[in-house]
Structures are given as structure tokens and as C-alpha cells.
Design a protein around this motif. Sequence first.
Motif, short mmCIF file in Angstrom:
data_model
loop_
_atom_site.label_atom_id
_atom_site.label_comp_id
_atom_site.label_asym_id
_atom_site.label_seq_id
_atom_site.Cartn_x
_atom_site.Cartn_y
_atom_site.Cartn_z
N HIS A 18 0.85 -1.17 0.00
CA HIS A 18 0.00 0.00 0.00
C HIS A 18 0.89 1.24 0.00
CE1 HIS A 18 -3.51 2.36 1.38
NE2 HIS A 18 -4.16 1.39 0.76
N PRO A 19 0.52 2.32 -0.73
CA PRO A 19 1.35 3.53 -0.71
C PRO A 19 1.56 4.03 0.73
CG PRO A 19 -0.40 3.72 -2.35
CD PRO A 19 -0.66 2.46 -1.58
N GLY A 20 2.74 4.60 0.97
CA GLY A 20 3.04 5.11 2.31
C GLY A 20 3.77 4.10 3.16
N HIS A 21 3.96 2.88 2.65
CA HIS A 21 4.71 1.85 3.37
C HIS A 21 5.97 1.51 2.57
CE1 HIS A 21 1.54 0.87 6.35
NE2 HIS A 21 0.82 1.48 5.45
N MET A 22 6.78 0.59 3.06
CA MET A 22 7.93 0.12 2.29
C MET A 22 7.38 -0.29 0.91
SD MET A 22 10.40 -0.03 4.74
CE MET A 22 11.70 -1.14 4.20
N SER A 23 8.16 -0.02 -0.18
CA SER A 23 7.56 -0.17 -1.51
C SER A 23 7.16 -1.61 -1.83
CB SER A 23 8.50 0.37 -2.57
OG SER A 23 9.70 -0.35 -2.56
N PHE A 24 7.84 -2.58 -1.24
CA PHE A 24 7.42 -3.96 -1.46
C PHE A 24 7.79 -4.81 -0.26
CE2 PHE A 24 11.81 -4.05 -2.82
CZ PHE A 24 12.25 -5.29 -2.39
N THR A 25 7.16 -5.98 -0.17
CA THR A 25 7.47 -6.96 0.87
C THR A 25 7.91 -8.24 0.17
OG1 THR A 25 5.86 -6.08 2.42
CG2 THR A 25 6.46 -8.37 2.73
N PHE A 26 8.94 -8.89 0.73
CA PHE A 26 9.32 -10.20 0.22
C PHE A 26 8.40 -11.26 0.81
CE2 PHE A 26 13.76 -8.61 -0.49
CZ PHE A 26 13.82 -8.92 -1.84
N SER A 27 7.67 -11.92 -0.09
CA SER A 27 7.06 -13.18 0.26
C SER A 27 8.09 -14.24 -0.17
CB SER A 27 5.76 -13.32 -0.54
OG SER A 27 5.05 -14.44 -0.12
N TYR A 28 8.10 -15.38 0.51
CA TYR A 28 9.01 -16.47 0.12
C TYR A 28 8.20 -17.74 -0.08
CZ TYR A 28 12.82 -13.40 1.63
OH TYR A 28 13.70 -12.34 1.76
N LEU A 29 8.57 -18.51 -1.08
CA LEU A 29 7.94 -19.81 -1.32
C LEU A 29 8.95 -20.90 -0.95
CD1 LEU A 29 6.30 -19.26 -4.85
CD2 LEU A 29 5.36 -18.78 -2.58
N VAL A 30 8.48 -21.88 -0.19
CA VAL A 30 9.36 -22.97 0.26
C VAL A 30 8.69 -24.30 -0.09
CG1 VAL A 30 10.47 -24.06 2.25
CG2 VAL A 30 10.23 -21.56 2.16
N GLU A 31 9.38 -25.08 -0.92
CA GLU A 31 8.84 -26.37 -1.36
C GLU A 31 9.18 -27.45 -0.34
OE1 GLU A 31 8.56 -28.59 -5.66
OE2 GLU A 31 10.46 -27.69 -5.09
N ASP A 32 8.23 -28.36 -0.09
CA ASP A 32 8.54 -29.46 0.83
C ASP A 32 8.76 -30.77 0.06
OD1 ASP A 32 6.07 -30.80 0.43
OD2 ASP A 32 5.09 -29.66 2.03
N ALA A 33 9.05 -31.85 0.78
CA ALA A 33 9.44 -33.11 0.17
C ALA A 33 8.25 -33.83 -0.48
CB ALA A 33 10.08 -34.02 1.22
N GLU A 34 7.01 -33.35 -0.21
CA GLU A 34 5.83 -34.00 -0.78
C GLU A 34 5.21 -33.16 -1.90
OE1 GLU A 34 3.42 -34.62 2.68
OE2 GLU A 34 4.87 -36.03 3.55
N GLY A 35 5.96 -32.15 -2.38
CA GLY A 35 5.47 -31.33 -3.48
C GLY A 35 4.62 -30.16 -3.04
N GLY A 36 4.39 -30.03 -1.74
CA GLY A 36 3.66 -28.87 -1.21
C GLY A 36 4.53 -27.63 -1.25
N VAL A 37 3.90 -26.46 -1.41
CA VAL A 37 4.64 -25.20 -1.38
C VAL A 37 4.05 -24.32 -0.28
CG1 VAL A 37 5.29 -23.13 -2.68
CG2 VAL A 37 5.24 -25.35 -3.83
N HIS A 38 4.91 -23.88 0.62
CA HIS A 38 4.51 -23.07 1.77
C HIS A 38 4.84 -21.61 1.47
CE1 HIS A 38 4.18 -26.80 4.25
NE2 HIS A 38 4.96 -27.21 3.26
N VAL A 39 3.93 -20.73 1.84
CA VAL A 39 4.14 -19.30 1.61
C VAL A 39 4.51 -18.65 2.93
CG1 VAL A 39 3.04 -17.12 0.93
CG2 VAL A 39 2.53 -19.22 -0.33
#
Length: 349
Positions: free
Chosen positions: A36-57
Amino acid sequence: MIIPMSAEEHSAHRDRRIPAAERVAEGVWTLPLRNHPGHMSFTFSYLVEDAEGGVHVIDPGWDLDENLEAIRAALARTGRRGRGPASIIVTHLHPDHMGLAERLRSGHGSPVVLHRWDEEAQRESAHWLADAGRVRADLVAWGVPSERLEEVLGYVTGTPRVVIPADLHLEDGDLLPVPGRRLRAVHTPGHTPGHLCLLEEDQRLLFTGDHLLPVVTPGVGAAGHSAENPLRLYLDNLLTVRAYDDCQSLPGHEFRYRGIAARAAGIAARHLRRTVEVEAVLAVDPGATTWAVASRLSWSRGWAGLTRHYLVSALRQTAMHADLVRSGAHLDALEAWGRPPVGPRPLGT
Ligand SMILES: [Zn+2]
């Protein structure tokens, strides 16, 4: 000394643009999301893959349609088209980190994971804000002059009151439900009471949320009302994270880097310069109210120029530093980190 780990992110930070998504390590990617304007220009989201093919945000970012689409597109690229995140892991309660958690959960049934204290802090803050009499009494106790009381009350109670409950609470040291990976919660209260860093033990990655940022000094006690002094906790937890100096730091904003211990020391020195300034004011006027102390400190905008959330933040910071000095706990911090050189150097708000 800190070493940026991505030329793309480092140049994007310099040019004030949002960097491209990148692969960090085996099964770990960045996903920079707009704020949102007025905050840090972006946020890092991270994706983490697990051993069963799931992806965690980790940190799904601000509640914007384009961010929801970006997360879904990124999941599709990892082969999870139409399927949601295996879990939504939140470093802390702020809307630039947690905002989309509710829509992702309701759209895909993904569980939301956070520290219990940040769920409680959301509730406590909402209760406090809903009780105008209590907020008013707290502002009077800070010494806010009567002719400014309605104005400051308006700034404080204008804060949003969203509560997003968790499906799973983490405690310090817990392993996250990410099959095949040792991803461990490191509780680092200060920025918010339930702030978590997340340690990927095998690849030596530390997701640092807003506990440490490479350039900006993170705010402390940024969860609204708080019973404990967040500054004392924060300074303690800057000491804690020095143990992860061998890790790459994956922050919530700016750019990835190495040099966690050096950065922790730099941030501690910046806060302690303010503590020493407050200590000097209280030495000559021990009974000064928060307002009276704040009005005698150096501010990058000047005291008279502080309004809206900048003024509320200035009062909160001053109250935390004054409490630290009056309790004597600042002496431990000054011993641990060293006494910074005295002299006016505006900290900003
Ligand atoms: Zn943030």
C-alpha cells in the motif's frame, strides 16, 4: 559489514523499483509483492517447497488482488496450478506481511501459522482501540497537553483493527509442518510481541521478517498497545540472532544479505544512541512526562513537524526508552553493545 546476496535486489533497492522474483536455494524462491502507498515499496514473500510437493508461503503480503494473482501464478509455476499453499507462515501481524492470509485461507483452505503472542496482540490492540476512554487515559499519562489530546486521539484510534486468528501457533524452537525440511521457529519479540524469524537449518537461511533489515532501522513496539517494554526484548533479541551469523538473511524488505551479527550491532547502536539521549534528559528532569522528554529530543522532522502516526510513533519510542532508563535495564544493554558516542544524531521516526 553486510554483503548483498542479489545484484538484482540491490540495484532495485537503489532504483526504488520492485525486483524480479529469484531462486534463493534448492526449493526456496523470493516473491516480491507490492505494498500500500506510504509503506515500504514492497514486501518479500518467500515460497518454500517441501518433500511432498507442497509449497509453503512465508508472509503472503498486502491484501491486494494483484498480490493474490502473483502468489497463484507463482504456485502454478511450481506445478501447483489450482492448488493453494500447503501452509501460510507469518513472521508477524503487520498488514504488509499477513494481509492476504485470510483470503488465501478461505480460497484454498490453507492453514495460517503464527506465534500466539501476535494473535493475542491483534486482539489486545483491537480492544484497546475500541475503548476510547482507556486510550485517552493512556495519552494523559504520557503528558499529551489537553489542547492536543483530541488530535492525538484521532491519530491513534484511526488505526485498523483486523484480527486474523491462526490455525497453528508456533513457540520458540518449534519445527514447522514442512515435510522433509528442518525449518525452525526462532521467537524474536520486539518489532511485535510474536515476531518470528525462521531458520532453515540445512541450507543455513534465516528468514528475518522485520527483525533485521539491511538498511532501514526496524521500528520497535509496532503492535500498538503492549504491557511489556518491547525495546528491552528487542535489544535482547538482537543479541540472540548473532548466533546465526553464518546464515544468509532473508528479510521482509530491501534485499538479501550476509552479515547478520554486524547488522544487529548497527541497529542496536542506533537505538542506544536514542536511549543515551533520553538518559541525559531524565538526568536533569527525572519526573518529565513522555511528551516533555520527546519534545527535547532530536527528530529528523523536528519536534514541531511531527503529526499523525509519526507523532504517535515518536511518543511510543520515547516512552519505551524512558522506561528502559528508569528500570535500569539500559545499563545491561549498554554493557552488552557498548555505549554509543553522545551527540545529536536524529533517529527519525
Ligand atoms: Zn514490514
